[in-house]
Design an enzyme around this catalytic site. Structure first.
Site, short mmCIF file in Angstrom:
data_model
loop_
_atom_site.label_atom_id
_atom_site.label_comp_id
_atom_site.label_asym_id
_atom_site.label_seq_id
_atom_site.Cartn_x
_atom_site.Cartn_y
_atom_site.Cartn_z
N ARG A 8 0.83 -1.23 0.00
CA ARG A 8 0.00 0.00 0.00
C ARG A 8 0.86 1.27 0.00
O ARG A 8 0.40 2.36 -0.34
CB ARG A 8 -0.98 0.01 1.17
CG ARG A 8 -0.39 0.29 2.50
CD ARG A 8 -1.48 0.63 3.54
NE ARG A 8 -0.89 1.00 4.82
CZ ARG A 8 -0.62 0.13 5.80
NH1 ARG A 8 -0.93 -1.14 5.64
NH2 ARG A 8 -0.07 0.55 6.93
N SER A 9 2.15 1.15 0.37
CA SER A 9 3.00 2.34 0.39
C SER A 9 3.91 2.42 -0.83
O SER A 9 4.67 3.38 -0.99
CB SER A 9 3.87 2.34 1.65
OG SER A 9 3.05 2.35 2.80
N ARG A 68 13.55 -8.86 20.91
CA ARG A 68 14.30 -8.27 22.03
C ARG A 68 14.74 -9.29 23.08
O ARG A 68 15.83 -9.20 23.62
CB ARG A 68 13.46 -7.19 22.70
CG ARG A 68 13.31 -5.93 21.88
CD ARG A 68 12.41 -4.91 22.54
NE ARG A 68 12.22 -3.73 21.69
CZ ARG A 68 11.20 -2.90 21.82
NH1 ARG A 68 10.30 -3.08 22.77
NH2 ARG A 68 11.07 -1.87 21.01
N CYS A 98 11.55 2.39 23.97
CA CYS A 98 11.98 3.79 24.19
C CYS A 98 12.17 4.12 25.67
O CYS A 98 13.18 4.73 26.05
CB CYS A 98 10.98 4.75 23.58
SG CYS A 98 9.27 4.32 23.86
N GLN A 125 4.60 9.06 29.64
CA GLN A 125 4.92 8.81 28.24
C GLN A 125 4.01 9.55 27.27
O GLN A 125 2.79 9.62 27.46
CB GLN A 125 4.92 7.30 27.95
CG GLN A 125 6.02 6.59 28.73
CD GLN A 125 6.09 5.09 28.56
OE1 GLN A 125 6.17 4.36 29.52
NE2 GLN A 125 6.08 4.61 27.33
N GLY A 129 4.28 7.81 21.38
CA GLY A 129 4.72 6.43 21.59
C GLY A 129 3.69 5.43 21.08
O GLY A 129 4.02 4.26 20.84
N LYS A 182 8.34 -4.86 29.90
CA LYS A 182 9.49 -4.58 29.01
C LYS A 182 10.60 -3.88 29.80
O LYS A 182 11.78 -4.19 29.64
CB LYS A 182 9.05 -3.70 27.84
CG LYS A 182 8.26 -4.40 26.75
CD LYS A 182 7.78 -3.41 25.70
CE LYS A 182 6.89 -4.09 24.66
NZ LYS A 182 6.32 -3.10 23.70
N ARG A 204 0.59 7.00 30.39
CA ARG A 204 0.50 7.89 29.23
C ARG A 204 -0.02 9.24 29.71
O ARG A 204 -0.99 9.32 30.46
CB ARG A 204 -0.47 7.30 28.19
CG ARG A 204 -0.49 8.05 26.88
CD ARG A 204 0.63 7.67 25.97
NE ARG A 204 0.56 6.28 25.54
CZ ARG A 204 1.58 5.60 25.02
NH1 ARG A 204 2.76 6.18 24.92
NH2 ARG A 204 1.45 4.36 24.63
N HIS A 211 9.19 11.50 26.29
CA HIS A 211 8.88 10.71 27.49
C HIS A 211 9.66 11.25 28.69
O HIS A 211 10.83 11.62 28.57
CB HIS A 211 9.29 9.25 27.29
CG HIS A 211 8.43 8.45 26.36
ND1 HIS A 211 7.24 8.89 25.83
CD2 HIS A 211 8.63 7.19 25.86
CE1 HIS A 211 6.72 7.96 25.04
NE2 HIS A 211 7.55 6.91 25.04
N ASN A 285 11.22 10.47 22.52
CA ASN A 285 10.97 9.02 22.39
C ASN A 285 11.02 8.54 20.94
O ASN A 285 11.16 7.35 20.66
CB ASN A 285 9.61 8.66 22.99
CG ASN A 285 8.48 9.46 22.38
OD1 ASN A 285 8.42 10.67 22.55
ND2 ASN A 285 7.57 8.82 21.69
C1 2RA Z 1 4.89 3.49 23.97
N1 2RA Z 1 7.09 2.54 24.39
O1 2RA Z 1 5.33 4.60 24.31
C2 2RA Z 1 5.81 2.32 23.73
C3 2RA Z 1 5.98 2.03 22.28
N2 2RA Z 1 6.65 3.04 21.61
O2 2RA Z 1 3.68 3.28 23.80
#
Ligand code: 2RA
Length: 303
Positions: A8-9, A68, A98, A125, A129, A182, A204, A211, A285
């Site tokens: 698609r890109s 990872r 991040c 965050q 992100g 993580k 968030r 962040h 981030n």
């Molecule tokens: C976030 N670290 O900030 C995660 C993925 N980038 O949602």
């Protein structure tokens, strides 16, 4: 340089080195002749195509979570454990999350001096992100609220504007989110020490990019803020706010956005645990937390 993506890109033009490159379809064959393959295509595509790229002889640097924790894949922050990149039997190197990257750039010099025993981290965050759509939804929510309308919530699991939200998937069988685990697992792998305790809370906040993290850290031997500031002042990748606290005088996302550094401030002795420290860490981030870290890995390998 070639740019590969899903069908698609294909045909899109991307700015590169003062000119532009046209996106081609990502297929195993497309990696023929590629030396370094920087992936930022999500975990499922990385699981499918990274081995194919490596089979063509490319060094794959993958930004997703796919590889990872694979024991045959080094998880690299150049300022912290670049030596580990040399051992990559799959031909794949993983870029950490991040929130892990910025924390460990700051903690690395302290760990080298006094070996970390326990980290308590709370993150703040940015919406970026979660991707472009989340950034747009945050702004749309603000606009709606300013106009007395209900905030839209389709990408975000609720109202983020003028609020805080924990929006990551739950980890099956755990009281922690995937994002929080993580930070635990990646920290131990990158520092090479499974005895390090990590107590995370990821949040968030209504910030578009950048962040922030409040970190409490305990060591195997006492460290005071004076020693920590001295170590941080010369630490690679760190920009230290080395001044007494004053309102507004601390690292902020607006300082970090668009820059390469990890900003560290509020370095202070903990009030309750002798020999422990608290610090505040901020970074872009999207740059050091993702793309820049991957590019730095490739640059170090190519040097
Ligand atoms: C976030 N670290 O900030 C995660 C993925 N980038 O949602």
């Amino acid at each position: 340089m070639i740019a590969l993506a899903s069908p698609r890109s294909v045909g899109r033009k991307l700015p590169f080195a003062g000119g532009e490159i046209e996106v081609q379809v990502a297929s195993p064959e497309a990696f023929a002749g590629v030396t370094y393959a920087l992936f930022s295509a999500g975990a499922s595509t990385a699981r499918e195509l990274a081995p194919a790229a490596a089979a063509h002889g490319a060094v794959v640097i993958d930004n997703s979570s796919a590889w990872r924790m694979d024991p045959e894949v080094p998880l690299i922050v150049p300022e912290v454990n670049m030596h580990a990149a040399a051992k990559r039997p799959r031909g794949i190197i993983a870029n950490p999350n991040c929130s892990t990257i910025q924390m460990l750039v700051a903690l690395k010099p302290l760990h080298d001096a006094a070996r970390i025993r326990h980290i308590v981290v709370s993150t703040y965050q940015a919406a970026s992100g979660k991707g472009q759509a989340a950034m747009e939804e945050l702004l749309a929510q603000h606009h709606a609220l300013m106009n007395g309308a209900a905030p839209p919530a389709s990408i975000l699991p609720g109202q983020l504007a003028m609020n805080v939200l924990m929006d990551w998937k739950a980890s099956p069988g755990s009281d922690y989110s995937e994002e929080e685990l993580k930070m635990v697992n990646e920290t131990r792998k990158i520092l090479g020490d499974d005895t390090i305790a990590v107590s995370p809370t990821t949040v968030r906040v209504p910030v578009v990019t950048g962040h922030s993290e409040s970190v409490h850290v305990q060591f195997h031997r006492p460290m005071d803020a004076v020693e920590a500031r001295r170590l941080l002042a010369s630490a690679p990748g760190v920009k230290l706010f080395d001044e007494p606290y004053a309102p507004g005088r601390h690292p902020q996302p607006i300082h970090a956005v668009g820059t390469d550094d990890v900003f560290v401030g509020r370095v202070r002795d903990d009030l309750g645990v002798p020999g422990a420290l608290n610090l505040f860490i901020v970074a872009d981030n999207l740059r050091k937390g993702a793309a820049l870290n991957a590019v730095q890995i490739a640059e170090r390998l190519h040097a």
